[in-house]
Design a protein around this motif. Structure first.
Motif, PDB file in Angstrom:
ATOM      1  N   SER A  58       8.249  -1.343  -6.579  1.00  0.00           N
ATOM      2  CA  SER A  58       7.164  -2.110  -6.647  1.00  0.00           C
ATOM      3  C   SER A  58       7.574  -3.600  -6.722  1.00  0.00           C
ATOM      4  CB  SER A  58       6.546  -2.097  -8.019  1.00  0.00           C
ATOM      5  OG  SER A  58       7.547  -2.192  -9.089  1.00  0.00           O
ATOM      6  N   GLU A  59       8.694  -4.091  -7.085  1.00  0.00           N
ATOM      7  CA  GLU A  59       9.110  -5.309  -6.683  1.00  0.00           C
ATOM      8  C   GLU A  59       9.650  -5.735  -5.379  1.00  0.00           C
ATOM      9  OE1 GLU A  59       9.483  -7.939  -8.675  1.00  0.00           O
ATOM     10  OE2 GLU A  59       8.627  -6.710 -10.421  1.00  0.00           O
ATOM     11  N   THR A  60      10.405  -4.750  -4.732  1.00  0.00           N
ATOM     12  CA  THR A  60      10.827  -4.919  -3.541  1.00  0.00           C
ATOM     13  C   THR A  60       9.488  -4.960  -2.279  1.00  0.00           C
ATOM     14  OG1 THR A  60      13.041  -3.798  -3.804  1.00  0.00           O
ATOM     15  CG2 THR A  60      12.495  -3.980  -1.593  1.00  0.00           C
ATOM     16  N   SER A  61       8.565  -4.212  -2.732  1.00  0.00           N
ATOM     17  CA  SER A  61       7.750  -4.122  -1.851  1.00  0.00           C
ATOM     18  C   SER A  61       6.508  -5.241  -1.688  1.00  0.00           C
ATOM     19  CB  SER A  61       6.792  -2.700  -1.745  1.00  0.00           C
ATOM     20  OG  SER A  61       6.021  -2.754  -3.399  1.00  0.00           O
ATOM     21  N   GLY A  62       6.671  -6.007  -2.968  1.00  0.00           N
ATOM     22  CA  GLY A  62       5.710  -7.010  -3.318  1.00  0.00           C
ATOM     23  C   GLY A  62       4.409  -6.412  -4.011  1.00  0.00           C
ATOM     24  N   LEU A  63       4.444  -5.057  -4.445  1.00  0.00           N
ATOM     25  CA  LEU A  63       3.297  -4.640  -5.163  1.00  0.00           C
ATOM     26  C   LEU A  63       3.106  -5.306  -6.517  1.00  0.00           C
ATOM     27  CD1 LEU A  63       1.019  -2.654  -5.390  1.00  0.00           C
ATOM     28  CD2 LEU A  63       2.780  -0.838  -6.250  1.00  0.00           C
ATOM     29  N   SER A  64       4.196  -5.710  -7.234  1.00  0.00           N
ATOM     30  CA  SER A  64       4.309  -6.189  -8.331  1.00  0.00           C
ATOM     31  C   SER A  64       3.419  -7.616  -8.514  1.00  0.00           C
ATOM     32  CB  SER A  64       5.690  -6.439  -9.005  1.00  0.00           C
ATOM     33  OG  SER A  64       5.985  -5.155  -9.394  1.00  0.00           O
ATOM     34  N   GLN A  65       4.033  -8.484  -7.498  1.00  0.00           N
ATOM     35  CA  GLN A  65       3.314  -9.913  -7.251  1.00  0.00           C
ATOM     36  C   GLN A  65       1.885  -9.621  -6.859  1.00  0.00           C
ATOM     37  OE1 GLN A  65       5.160 -12.060  -4.255  1.00  0.00           O
ATOM     38  NE2 GLN A  65       3.900 -13.645  -4.445  1.00  0.00           N
ATOM     39  N   TRP A  66       1.362  -8.695  -6.387  1.00  0.00           N
ATOM     40  CA  TRP A  66      -0.154  -8.440  -5.965  1.00  0.00           C
ATOM     41  C   TRP A  66      -0.683  -8.118  -7.195  1.00  0.00           C
ATOM     42  CZ3 TRP A  66      -3.149  -4.144  -6.323  1.00  0.00           C
ATOM     43  CH2 TRP A  66      -4.349  -4.287  -5.603  1.00  0.00           C
ATOM     44  N   ALA A 103       0.829  -1.154   0.051  1.00  0.00           N
ATOM     45  CA  ALA A 103       0.021  -0.089  -0.042  1.00  0.00           C
ATOM     46  C   ALA A 103       0.929   1.255   0.111  1.00  0.00           C
ATOM     47  CB  ALA A 103      -0.882   0.004   1.263  1.00  0.00           C
ATOM     48  N   SER A 104       1.804   1.137   0.734  1.00  0.00           N
ATOM     49  CA  SER A 104       2.754   2.303   0.752  1.00  0.00           C
ATOM     50  C   SER A 104       3.421   2.628  -0.769  1.00  0.00           C
ATOM     51  CB  SER A 104       3.913   2.168   1.904  1.00  0.00           C
ATOM     52  OG  SER A 104       3.476   1.904   3.239  1.00  0.00           O
ATOM     53  N   MET A 127      11.511   6.890   3.670  1.00  0.00           N
ATOM     54  CA  MET A 127      10.462   7.510   4.829  1.00  0.00           C
ATOM     55  C   MET A 127       9.508   6.544   5.198  1.00  0.00           C
ATOM     56  SD  MET A 127      10.532  11.507   3.937  1.00  0.00           S
ATOM     57  CE  MET A 127       9.574  11.818   5.563  1.00  0.00           C
ATOM     58  N   MET A 128       9.153   5.720   4.058  1.00  0.00           N
ATOM     59  CA  MET A 128       8.143   4.490   4.293  1.00  0.00           C
ATOM     60  C   MET A 128       8.608   3.512   4.477  1.00  0.00           C
ATOM     61  SD  MET A 128       5.086   5.907   1.535  1.00  0.00           S
ATOM     62  CE  MET A 128       4.106   7.321   1.973  1.00  0.00           C
ATOM     63  N   GLY A 129       9.841   3.103   4.444  1.00  0.00           N
ATOM     64  CA  GLY A 129      10.296   1.864   4.749  1.00  0.00           C
ATOM     65  C   GLY A 129      10.207   0.679   3.712  1.00  0.00           C
ATOM     66  N   ILE A 130      10.273   1.107   2.632  1.00  0.00           N
ATOM     67  CA  ILE A 130      10.256   0.406   1.424  1.00  0.00           C
ATOM     68  C   ILE A 130      11.466   0.116   0.962  1.00  0.00           C
ATOM     69  CG2 ILE A 130       9.478   0.256  -0.950  1.00  0.00           C
ATOM     70  CD1 ILE A 130       7.312   2.417  -0.199  1.00  0.00           C
ATOM     71  N   MET A 131      12.503   0.975   0.923  1.00  0.00           N
ATOM     72  CA  MET A 131      13.820   0.528   0.286  1.00  0.00           C
ATOM     73  C   MET A 131      14.717   1.711   0.960  1.00  0.00           C
ATOM     74  SD  MET A 131      13.130   0.429  -3.954  1.00  0.00           S
ATOM     75  CE  MET A 131      15.143   0.403  -4.239  1.00  0.00           C
ATOM     76  N   GLU A 132      16.129   1.263   1.168  1.00  0.00           N
ATOM     77  CA  GLU A 132      16.988   2.226   1.849  1.00  0.00           C
ATOM     78  C   GLU A 132      17.488   3.284   0.606  1.00  0.00           C
ATOM     79  OE1 GLU A 132      20.312  -0.333   3.052  1.00  0.00           O
ATOM     80  OE2 GLU A 132      19.190  -1.314   4.548  1.00  0.00           O
TER      81      GLU A 132
END
Length: 638
Positions: A493-501, A36-37, A69-74
């Motif tokens: 999108s890949e790191t957060s899992g958004l692409s898979q969703w 979602a982030s 800031m949202m903790g998605i990637m460094e």
């Protein structure tokens, strides 16, 4: 109410900037999770890109701020996405284009081609389209359009003026000889009204008057004031012919302007470095599918896209011929037309070419480097045989890429001098004294005598082909940030899992035939890019398309490749692309003119791209099977 709405419209950019984050804030707060982030960041970036409430490059930097800031990637991982191999390939291509433009090599090529095709209406349009498309393959679409449109307007103006002069001479001859009925002059007798008398003794005097007030001063002859000649009223026949001629050339001018800007957009699709969306595709494929085996390189892209570009160019030429020139092939190809007008219009092009002078040493060097760069690109990984990179460098890893070659050749622009090195061969004012190539041998033979410079005269080495000041002024640095922002969004999108969703959500599309999926998505992208930047369009859609292809077990290039090319098919609106805006700025075109011509060309473009995809594209990339390198769910974090 009207005042209030006007005020809101003036502050619309500020409203979009501040209200959009607040309106979509419930997504990361209520739904929660990294998916979602990441979706929040992508939606916010998409809105900013589509509305252009902020510069596109600044919007492209949002992932650098929001992902950490949202903790998605460094932050360090996000920043590395802005300087990838594809970006270096883009920089190398832009440096080559800058060198070509700086030394006017592109103008010399364009004028030479126009001298070869001539000035017949059909051939002239073909020449302008072919030349613009070829230049757009290597330099920017905007630069190609900005250079070709003034030449087009000058040639058409000369053709119109020549035809008008021919009609005036014809009418004068009728009046002189009394050939027309109702002239009041016996046939065969000269019309004395056109006898100007002793022209040599007529001296026009404007005592104490500037050029701004001469319109009110009467001419003098031998000190005697002359009465102004009565204005000859335009006959109905002459007026009808004039209006008909002006309408014809206005229509021709519209067709020529559209042909140039459309050819620029079409030509940019032929090479990997021709336009930014092409490089975005390569970057996204390399990022999302790291084991793809360099499936997209300069040679493979050219093999697929160049035939498609030629096909689109020919069909576009035929369509514009039909719309603005009609179907009279005899007139279009100049059979039986007046040769004098053609000679004068041809002379305009020839004079422009003569102004360039002889081919300089710098132009010769740039042409050699350009040809060498293209040859190295084609032979690095030709596909049907081992390339020079595989034999010399890439024995176990892909050390050398197209970006390496581009940067190597671009660096030479800052090493090779712009003139043949000679003592005292460079002027003090900083302007290179260009020497023709044919004098190079003479200079070498006479080098000792050339070096005999007068005492006290300052010596200065010749400048290189490019210097950083020129690059700094002409390099579109904003595109690098925009492209890098797209790579960062794809990685997030890949790191957060958004692409898979997204892929799992689009899995029901597997029941639809792949041909229909490709065609419908191409239409969607071609429509969306009319109101959004082609770079932003490809950046937003390609990660989604890749996820969908993996979910339904379809070759990723089967949907990513046609959609990338369709992102460049923005033909309907003046604001769609810079070439369209340049053509529209000349004042002869209306929005409806561009919309009518562009709508058909959009449909034609989508059809031709899908034909290419399902014929030689399938054979080249083996699109009928789902590749092993695409069978990935997540990309490991380095």
């Amino acid at each position: 109410m009207v005042v209030c709405l006007t005020g809101l419209w003036r502050y619309r950019n500020y409203l979009v900037i501040f209200l959009t984050p607040l309106l979509i804030l419930p997504l990361p707060i209520i739904v929660g999770g990294p998916e979602a982030s990441c979706g929040y960041v992508i939606i916010l970036t998409a809105v900013y890109w589509c509305t252009e409430c902020m510069p596109l490059a600044v919007t492209g930097l949002l992932p650098v701020i929001l992902f950490p800031m949202m903790g998605i990637m460094e932050s360090s991982e996000v920043c590395t996405q802005y300087m990838k191999d594809s970006n270096m390939l883009f920089v190398g291509g832009l440096l080559m284009a800058t060198a070509v433009e700086h030394w006017n090599l592109h103008k010399r090529i364009a004028l030479r081609v126009l001298l070869l095709v001539g000035v017949k209406p059909a051939l002239l349009m073909m020449g302008f389209m072919g030349t613009t498309a070829f230049l757009s393959m290597w330099i920017g679409n905007t630069a190609s359009t900005a250079m070709m449109l003034p030449i087009s307007n000058a040639v058409l103006k000369q053709l119109c003026d020549t035809e008008a002069q021919a009609e005036e001479r014809e009418m004068d001859l009728i009046s002189l000889r009394g050939a027309g009925p109702g002239t009041g002059i016996p046939k065969g007798q000269d019309n004395q009204a056109f006898d100007m008398g002793d022209k040599e003794n007529i001296i026009t005097i404007y005592d104490g008057c500037t050029t701004e007030c001469t319109k009110d001063v009467k001419p003098m002859k031998n000190g005697i004031q002359l009465e102004p000649e009565p204005k000859v009223e335009e006959s109905p026949e002459a007026r009808e012919r004039r209006l008909k001629r002006e309408a014809k050339y206005l229509k021709l001018d519209k067709g020529m302007s559209l042909s140039v800007c459309y050819a620029a957009s079409i030509g940019g699709t032929a090479t990997l470095t021709g336009t930014a969306p092409n490089l975005i595709l390569k970057g996204q494929v390399d990022e999302l599918f790291p084991g793809n085996g360099d499936i997209i390189n300069f040679a493979s892209w050219f093999g697929f896209s160049f035939p498609n570009m030629v096909l689109m160019l020919i069909i576009s030429w035929l369509w514009l011929q039909f719309m603005y020139l009609g179907c009279n092939m005899k007139k279009l190809f100049g059979c039986g037309t007046n040769k004098d007008g053609d000679k004068e219009a041809y002379g305009v092009i020839k004079n422009e070419y003569k102004k360039l002078g002889s081919v300089s040493f710098a132009e010769g060097c740039i042409l050699v480097l350009f040809v060498l760069l293209v040859l190295l690109w084609f032979t690095r990984e030709p596909g049907f045989m081992p390339g020079w990179a595989a034999v010399l460098f890439n024995k176990d890893k892909p050390y050398v890429t197209d970006g390496t070659v581009a940067m190597l050749m671009s660096t030479l622009f800052f090493v090779i001098p712009s003139q043949l090195p000679r003592c005292g061969g460079y002027s003090e004012d900083g302007v290179p004294r260009i020497e023709p190539i044919r004098t190079v041998i003479v200079n070498l033979v006479s080098l000792p005598s050339v070096c005999l410079v007068p005492v006290g005269k300052p010596l200065k080495a010749p400048p290189t082909l490019l210097n950083w000041d020129v690059v700094h002024k002409k390099m579109p640095w904003n595109i690098l940030l925009l492209v890098g922002g797209g790579f960062a969004l794809a990685r997030g999108s890949e790191t957060s899992g958004l692409s898979q969703w997204l892929g799992e959500s689009l899995a029901p599309l597997q029941s639809i035939p792949p041909v229909a999926i490709s065609f419908l998505l191409s239409l969607l992208i071609a429509t969306f890019t009319e109101c959004s930047s082609n770079v932003a369009t490809t950046t937003l859609f390609l990660p989604i398309l890749a996820s969908m292809a993996v979910a339904i077990k379809l070759h990723p290039l089967y949907v990513m490749l046609p959609c990338t090319i369709c992102a460049s098919l923005a033909f309907m609106l003046p604001v769609a692309t810079p070439p369209n805006a340049i053509a529209f700025s000349y004042g002869n075109l209306k929005v409806m003119d561009m919309a009518k011509a562009g709508f058909v060309l959009n449909i034609i473009g989508v059809i031709t791209i899908n034909i290419a995809l399902n014929t030689w594209g399938t054979a080249m990339f083996n699109l009928n099977t789902f590749p092993d390198w695409a069978n990935v769910t997540t990309i490991p974090t380095p």
